[in-house]
Scaffold this motif. Structure first.
Motif, PDB file in Angstrom:
ATOM      1  N   GLY A  24       0.785  -1.229   0.000  1.00 41.76           N
ATOM      2  CA  GLY A  24       0.000   0.000   0.000  1.00 41.76           C
ATOM      3  C   GLY A  24       0.812   1.272   0.000  1.00 41.76           C
ATOM      4  N   LEU A  25       2.104   1.192  -0.293  1.00 40.41           N
ATOM      5  CA  LEU A  25       2.951   2.379  -0.212  1.00 40.41           C
ATOM      6  C   LEU A  25       2.672   3.349  -1.359  1.00 40.41           C
ATOM      7  N   SER A  26       2.801   4.622  -1.062  1.00 39.12           N
ATOM      8  CA  SER A  26       2.736   5.646  -2.098  1.00 39.12           C
ATOM      9  C   SER A  26       4.039   5.626  -2.894  1.00 39.12           C
ATOM     10  N   PRO A  27       4.036   6.178  -4.103  1.00 32.48           N
ATOM     11  CA  PRO A  27       5.283   6.244  -4.873  1.00 32.48           C
ATOM     12  C   PRO A  27       6.405   6.937  -4.106  1.00 32.48           C
ATOM     13  N   GLN A  28       6.049   7.924  -3.299  1.00 37.16           N
ATOM     14  CA  GLN A  28       7.074   8.631  -2.526  1.00 37.16           C
ATOM     15  C   GLN A  28       7.746   7.711  -1.514  1.00 37.16           C
ATOM     16  N   ARG A  29       6.984   6.823  -0.918  1.00 37.16           N
ATOM     17  CA  ARG A  29       7.576   5.930   0.083  1.00 37.16           C
ATOM     18  C   ARG A  29       8.381   4.811  -0.570  1.00 37.16           C
ATOM     19  N   TRP A  30       8.031   4.421  -1.782  1.00 37.75           N
ATOM     20  CA  TRP A  30       8.867   3.471  -2.521  1.00 37.75           C
ATOM     21  C   TRP A  30      10.251   4.061  -2.780  1.00 37.75           C
ATOM     22  N   ALA A  31      10.335   5.380  -2.799  1.00 35.89           N
ATOM     23  CA  ALA A  31      11.602   6.052  -3.089  1.00 35.89           C
ATOM     24  C   ALA A  31      12.409   6.375  -1.837  1.00 35.89           C
ATOM     25  N   LEU A  32      11.951   5.956  -0.663  1.00 35.65           N
ATOM     26  CA  LEU A  32      12.685   6.237   0.566  1.00 35.65           C
ATOM     27  C   LEU A  32      14.024   5.496   0.572  1.00 35.65           C
ATOM     28  N   PRO A  33      15.078   6.122   1.085  1.00 36.20           N
ATOM     29  CA  PRO A  33      16.367   5.432   1.181  1.00 36.20           C
ATOM     30  C   PRO A  33      16.349   4.371   2.267  1.00 36.20           C
ATOM     31  N   THR A  34      17.077   3.294   2.039  1.00 37.96           N
ATOM     32  CA  THR A  34      17.211   2.223   3.017  1.00 37.96           C
ATOM     33  C   THR A  34      18.646   2.239   3.560  1.00 37.96           C
ATOM     34  N   PRO A  35      18.965   1.416   4.560  1.00 38.41           N
ATOM     35  CA  PRO A  35      20.336   1.410   5.087  1.00 38.41           C
ATOM     36  C   PRO A  35      21.410   1.016   4.071  1.00 38.41           C
ATOM     37  N   ALA A  36      21.023   0.350   2.994  1.00 34.75           N
ATOM     38  CA  ALA A  36      22.001   0.003   1.949  1.00 34.75           C
ATOM     39  C   ALA A  36      22.280   1.247   1.112  1.00 34.75           C
ATOM     40  N   PRO A  37      23.509   1.739   1.083  1.00 33.49           N
ATOM     41  CA  PRO A  37      23.818   2.994   0.375  1.00 33.49           C
ATOM     42  C   PRO A  37      23.351   2.961  -1.077  1.00 33.49           C
ATOM     43  N   GLY A  38      22.588   3.965  -1.464  1.00 30.58           N
ATOM     44  CA  GLY A  38      22.127   4.098  -2.834  1.00 30.58           C
ATOM     45  C   GLY A  38      20.885   3.286  -3.172  1.00 30.58           C
ATOM     46  N   TRP A  39      20.397   2.513  -2.230  1.00 34.34           N
ATOM     47  CA  TRP A  39      19.243   1.663  -2.492  1.00 34.34           C
ATOM     48  C   TRP A  39      18.008   2.203  -1.776  1.00 34.34           C
ATOM     49  N   THR A  40      16.950   2.370  -2.543  1.00 34.68           N
ATOM     50  CA  THR A  40      15.655   2.749  -1.996  1.00 34.68           C
ATOM     51  C   THR A  40      14.839   1.484  -1.683  1.00 34.68           C
ATOM     52  N   VAL A  41      13.636   1.703  -1.169  1.00 29.85           N
ATOM     53  CA  VAL A  41      12.720   0.570  -0.980  1.00 29.85           C
ATOM     54  C   VAL A  41      12.515  -0.149  -2.313  1.00 29.85           C
ATOM     55  N   ALA A  42      12.358   0.605  -3.385  1.00 29.14           N
ATOM     56  CA  ALA A  42      12.157  -0.016  -4.700  1.00 29.14           C
ATOM     57  C   ALA A  42      13.349  -0.862  -5.109  1.00 29.14           C
ATOM     58  N   HIS A  43      14.568  -0.396  -4.833  1.00 28.51           N
ATOM     59  CA  HIS A  43      15.754  -1.193  -5.148  1.00 28.51           C
ATOM     60  C   HIS A  43      15.739  -2.530  -4.404  1.00 28.51           C
ATOM     61  N   GLN A  44      15.328  -2.502  -3.155  1.00 27.26           N
ATOM     62  CA  GLN A  44      15.308  -3.737  -2.351  1.00 27.26           C
ATOM     63  C   GLN A  44      14.348  -4.761  -2.956  1.00 27.26           C
ATOM     64  N   ILE A  45      13.155  -4.330  -3.301  1.00 24.44           N
ATOM     65  CA  ILE A  45      12.176  -5.259  -3.885  1.00 24.44           C
ATOM     66  C   ILE A  45      12.621  -5.686  -5.282  1.00 24.44           C
ATOM     67  N   ALA A  46      13.210  -4.748  -6.032  1.00 19.31           N
ATOM     68  CA  ALA A  46      13.700  -5.094  -7.368  1.00 19.31           C
ATOM     69  C   ALA A  46      14.795  -6.150  -7.287  1.00 19.31           C
ATOM     70  N   ALA A  88      14.133  -1.034 -10.197  1.00 21.98           N
ATOM     71  CA  ALA A  88      13.644   0.106  -9.418  1.00 21.98           C
ATOM     72  C   ALA A  88      13.095   1.218 -10.300  1.00 21.98           C
ATOM     73  N   GLN A  89      13.432   1.224 -11.593  1.00 21.39           N
ATOM     74  CA  GLN A  89      12.927   2.245 -12.498  1.00 21.39           C
ATOM     75  C   GLN A  89      11.489   1.974 -12.939  1.00 21.39           C
ATOM     76  N   LYS A  90      10.988   0.786 -12.662  1.00 24.41           N
ATOM     77  CA  LYS A  90       9.616   0.457 -13.035  1.00 24.41           C
ATOM     78  C   LYS A  90       8.629   1.173 -12.112  1.00 24.41           C
ATOM     79  N   PRO A  91       7.414   1.437 -12.587  1.00 20.82           N
ATOM     80  CA  PRO A  91       6.386   1.952 -11.690  1.00 20.82           C
ATOM     81  C   PRO A  91       6.163   0.958 -10.542  1.00 20.82           C
ATOM     82  N   PRO A  92       5.893   1.432  -9.328  1.00 18.54           N
ATOM     83  CA  PRO A  92       5.761   0.516  -8.194  1.00 18.54           C
ATOM     84  C   PRO A  92       4.778  -0.626  -8.429  1.00 18.54           C
ATOM     85  N   ALA A  93       3.647  -0.342  -9.050  1.00 16.79           N
ATOM     86  CA  ALA A  93       2.651  -1.402  -9.260  1.00 16.79           C
ATOM     87  C   ALA A  93       3.209  -2.495 -10.160  1.00 16.79           C
TER      88      ALA A  93
END
Length: 264
Positions: A24-46, A88-93
Motif C-alpha cells: 500500500g505504499l505511495s510512490p514517494q515511500r517506494w523512493a525512501l532510502p534504506t540502510p544500503a547505500p544508494g538503495w531505496t525501498v524499490a531497489h530492495q524489492i527489485a 527500481a525504475q519500473k512503476p511501483p505497481a
C-alpha cells in the motif's frame, strides 16, 4: 535428502509478510532510502525480484541461466546493483506485480523439482531446499532494510531457524572469503528462538561457543546489525573472530552496518 516443502512454505510466509509491508505504499515511500547505500525501498524489492527470476532460470532453463552467469562474470562488481537499478525504475505497481509473479514461479518450480536434483548458481550448485533457504534468508534480510526505511519493525518468527542454520553452515566460507585459515574444530552454537526454544548446533563439549538470541545471530550473519549492538557471546578466540566476519550470503565480504552512535 532434505524435503524442501517446510522451507518453501516458510519462504512464502516471509515473502507475504514483506508484501503486506510494501503493497500500500505511495510512490514517494517506494523512493525512501534504506540502510544500503544508494538503495531505496524499490531497489530492495527489485533485487528480490531479480534474484527470484535468476533462481527460477537456474531450475527451469539452465542454458538461459548460463547466459546470466556470463553477464555477471563480465561485470562482477556491478551486476547486482545493475539488476536492482533496472527494476527500481519500473512503476511501483509493475515492480510489485513482477516480484509476486517471479516468486510464485520459483516456488512452483522448486516444488516440482525431482528429488535429489541440484541446480547451478553463481557459487556451488544447490538443492531445492538450499535454494529456498537462500531465498528466505535474502527475503528476510532485505525485508529488514525495507522495514528500517519505513520506520517499521517486523516481528521475529521461528522461520529464523532456517537462517540460523545457514549461518552456522557458512562458518568456513566466512573465514575463507576473508583469506583466513578455517578453524579445525566445530563450534557449539546455542540460540534462543523467538518462541523460547533453544536451537543447538555442534558438539556440546566444543571449546569455542556462541550463544545468544537467534534474532541477533541472524542479523549478524546477514550483516544487518553490528556485533556491538547485539547480545551475542563468544567463548574462544576462533568463535570471537567469527562474530566479526560472519556472513551467510555468497560473494565478497560485505561492509556490514556501522555500530549505533552510542557504541562508538
Amino acid at each position: 535428502m532434505a524435503d524442501p516443502t517446510p522451507v518453501l512454505d516458510d519462504l512464502r510466509a516471509e515473502s507475504d509478510e514483506l508484501d503486506r509491508l510494501v503493497a500500500g505504499l505511495s510512490p514517494q515511500r517506494w523512493a525512501l532510502p534504506t540502510p544500503a547505500p544508494g538503495w531505496t525501498v524499490a531497489h530492495q524489492i527489485a533485487h528480490l525480484a531479480w534474484t527470484d527470476h535468476s533462481s527460477a532460470l537456474a531450475v527451469t532453463d539452465q542454458n538461459a541461466f548460463a547466459r546470466e552467469v556470463e553477464k555477471a562474470l563480465a561485470a562482477p562488481g556491478d551486476f547486482v546493483d545493475n539488476g536492482a537499478r533496472e527494476g527500481a525504475q519500473k512503476p511501483p505497481a509493475r515492480l510489485l506485480a513482477d516480484w509476486r509473479a517471479g516468486r510464485e514461479a520459483l516456488s512452483e518450480a522448486l516444488r516440482k523439482a525431482p528429488a535429489g536434483a541440484r541446480f547451478p548458481w553463481y557459487g556451488p550448485p544447490m538443492s531445492a531446499a538450499s535454494m529456498a533457504t537462500a531465498r528466505l534468508m535474502e527475503t528476510w534480510a532485505h525485508g529488514q532494510d525495507v522495514a528500517d526505511a519505513l520506520g517499521e519493525v517486523l516481528a521475529p518468527t521461528d522461520r529464523l531457524r532456517h537462517i540460523a542454520r545457514l549461518g552456522v553452515r557458512t562458518r568456513d566460507f566466512a573465514f575463507g572469503v576473508q583469506g583466513l585459515p578455517t578453524p579445525f574444530e566445530e563450534f557449539r552454537v546455542e540460540l534462543r528462538g523467538p518462541s523460547g526454544e533453544v536451537w543447538a548446533y555442534g558438539p556440546e563439549g566444543a571449546t569455542d561457543r556462541v550463544t545468544g538470541p537467534a534474532l541477533d545471530f541472524c542479523l549478524l550473519v546477514t550483516q544487518r546489525a553490528h556485533r556491538a549492538d547485539l547480545a551475542l557471546r563468544a567463548e574462544g578466540p576462533d568463535a570471537d573472530r567469527w562474530l566479526d566476519i560472519a556472513q551467510a550470503f555468497a560473494g565478497p565480504p560485505g561492509s556490514g552496518r556501522p555500530p549505533k552512535e552510542g557504541d562508538r
